[in-house]
Design a protein around this motif. Structure first.
Motif: not given
Length: 195
Positions: A1-7, A94-97, A163-166, A171-175
């Motif tokens: 899982m390579n997701t930022s700690l910020l998430v 879907i997450h952003a919506i 923060l995650l998308y713009m 930073r929101y990298k899923v698996i």
């Protein structure tokens, strides 16, 4: 899982605020409010409509569900992880919506709680009899707290999207697909026989 700690930090904070909102909503929509027993004595006007409970409970539950699902992605079954890996853009949309819908719901709840607290504010300080004034003060404080919590959560949810998308980098990298380690065979140089 390579997701930022910020998430993870964002989602844990969002989960904590959602739990606080549920606690405050539970104290507002108690037995008295749900049964329409909190009303003015002179004209029997119900001061807090119990139908507001639906949105006051649904918005924090939606936010908590989004946070829990985001946090628990690494422990989901492998079939779900494979689906997420194959469709990262769909999952991100879907997450952003869902975050946008939650933010709008929080803004609506904050506005509704502010209006309710304004209508109850007079009775919280000038209510007759004293028991009615005490009850009004009880609901007034909780509605003010709810206004602040919903407002903060709405701003926080919008900042999540930013923060995650713009950002410069999403930073929101899923698996990410697991990289197969290639085992390199180490071949020793041939032995040269010495004559």
């Amino acid at each position: 899982m390579n997701t930022s700690l910020l998430v993870y930090i964002i989602n844990f904070v969002s989960l904590a605020i959602s739990v606080c909102q549920l606690c405050v909503a539970s104290s507002i929509f108690d037995f008295i409010v749900i049964n329409k027993m909190y009303y003015t004595s002179h004209d029997e006007t119900v001061l807090i409509d119990p139908h507001h409970a639906v949105i006051f409970f649904c918005a924090p539950i939606l936010s908590a569900a989004i946070a829990l699902l985001t946090i628990s992605i690494p422990s989901l079954p492998r079939s779900f992880q494979n689906f997420i890996t194959r469709h990262p853009m769909l999952i991100a949309i879907i997450h952003a919506i869902l975050l946008t819908v939650a933010s709008i719901a929080f803004a609506f709840c904050s506005l509704t709680a502010a209006q309710l607290s304004l209508s109850i504010g007079y009775y919280a300080y000038n209510g007759v009899p004293q028991k009615f004034q005490d009850a009004s003060y009880w609901y007034f404080l909780r509605l003010r707290a709810s206004t602040v919590l919903f407002g903060v959560q709405s701003i926080f949810t919008l900042s999540q999207i930013g923060l995650l998308y713009m950002g410069i980098e999403c930073r929101y990298k899923v698996i990410l697909p697991q990289q197969r380690e290639k085992k390199e065979l180490i071949i020793s140089p041939p032995l040269r026989s010495q004559i």
